[in-house]
Design an enzyme around this catalytic site. Structure first.
Site, short mmCIF file in Angstrom:
data_model
loop_
_atom_site.label_atom_id
_atom_site.label_comp_id
_atom_site.label_asym_id
_atom_site.label_seq_id
_atom_site.Cartn_x
_atom_site.Cartn_y
_atom_site.Cartn_z
N CYS A 1 1.06 -1.30 0.06
CA CYS A 1 0.07 0.07 0.00
C CYS A 1 0.92 1.25 0.04
CB CYS A 1 -0.98 -0.11 1.30
SG CYS A 1 -0.33 -0.14 2.76
N ASN B 1 2.24 1.38 4.34
CA ASN B 1 2.44 0.29 5.18
C ASN B 1 2.10 0.35 6.63
OD1 ASN B 1 5.23 -1.98 5.79
ND2 ASN B 1 3.28 -2.65 5.10
N CYS C 1 -1.59 0.82 7.34
CA CYS C 1 -2.92 0.72 7.40
C CYS C 1 -3.42 -0.53 6.70
CB CYS C 1 -3.85 1.92 6.83
SG CYS C 1 -3.47 3.51 7.98
N ARG C 2 -3.50 -0.59 5.36
CA ARG C 2 -4.06 -1.56 4.46
C ARG C 2 -3.14 -2.81 4.21
NH1 ARG C 2 -5.09 2.21 -0.46
NH2 ARG C 2 -3.27 3.08 0.43
N SER C 3 -2.08 -2.60 4.02
CA SER C 3 -1.18 -4.05 3.61
C SER C 3 -0.72 -4.46 5.10
CB SER C 3 -0.03 -3.39 2.74
OG SER C 3 0.92 -2.62 3.39
N ASP D 1 -8.24 3.92 0.87
CA ASP D 1 -7.17 4.34 1.86
C ASP D 1 -8.10 4.85 3.29
OD1 ASP D 1 -5.34 5.36 3.69
OD2 ASP D 1 -4.31 6.54 1.98
P1 4NP Z 1 -1.82 2.84 3.92
O1 4NP Z 1 -2.38 4.12 4.56
O2 4NP Z 1 -1.41 3.26 2.56
O3 4NP Z 1 -3.07 2.01 3.71
O4 4NP Z 1 -0.75 2.54 5.11
C1 4NP Z 1 -1.79 5.40 4.51
C2 4NP Z 1 -1.10 5.58 5.74
C3 4NP Z 1 -0.41 6.75 5.91
C4 4NP Z 1 -0.52 7.77 4.75
C5 4NP Z 1 -1.19 7.45 3.88
C6 4NP Z 1 -1.99 6.48 3.66
N1 4NP Z 1 0.11 9.39 5.05
O5 4NP Z 1 0.04 10.01 4.20
O6 4NP Z 1 0.95 9.23 5.83
#
Ligand code: 4NP
Length: 152
Positions: A9, A12, A14-16, A123
């Site tokens: 993702c 790294n 939240c989703r992955s 996201d």
């Molecule tokens: P992820 O979510 O890609 O599912 O881990 C996010 C986590 C942090 C951020 C964006 C998306 N960020 O902009 O910090």
């Protein structure tokens, strides 16, 4: 032989990490390695987001062993299957491919459920806990398909 799967993702956190924990829970540990990484490195070294940890825990999956890391081109050689959460991740990963042949390892994860539709795992970072439950449900269904394909 060990089959290696990588979930991708953006951050790294939240989703992955959820995808990693869910797929790992569906596969025998001695034959499969599941890992995750982000296209971005801002959260490297951090635990998964608290909301991902609590969502996983609710479904009896512990992801507190995980630490965020950034995807690196050598992951293309190490892993057999690479699943991207959204189109942006997918394109960013393909841009790092060292050669054409490894590109076929990269898939959009929800295409396992909805072939060729390029549906994205949203996201959930800027939303509430319910967004994480929604992500869990999507990933749980997609990982059922992936685990079945890998083990049958
Ligand atoms: P992820 O979510 O890609 O599912 O881990 C996010 C986590 C942090 C951020 C964006 C998306 N960020 O902009 O910090």
């Amino acid at each position: 032989m060990t089959t290696k799967i990588l979930m991708i993702c953006l951050g790294n956190i939240c989703r992955s990490p959820l995808a990693e924990g869910i797929l790992q829970s569906k596969l025998p540990k001695d034959k499969y390695i599941v890992d995750s990484a982000g296209t971005g490195g801002w959260h490297a070294g951090e635990l998964p987001d608290k909301r991902s940890i609590s969502t996983a825990k609710k479904h009896n999956i512990d992801i507190t062993n995980q630490r965020a890391r950034q995807f690196k081109p050598s992951d293309f050689e190490k892993f057999d299957h690479i699943y991207a959460m959204d189109m942006s991740n997918y394109k960013n990963i393909l841009n790092l491919a060292p050669n054409e042949s490894v590109k076929s390892k990269v898939k959009i994860i929800l295409n396992e459920l909805f072939p060729d539709e390029n549906v994205e795992v949203p996201d959930p970072y800027y939303g509430g806990q319910d967004g994480f439950e929604n992500v869990y449900d999507m990933l749980n269904k997609a990982c059922d398909v992936i685990a079945n394909k890998l083990t049958n």
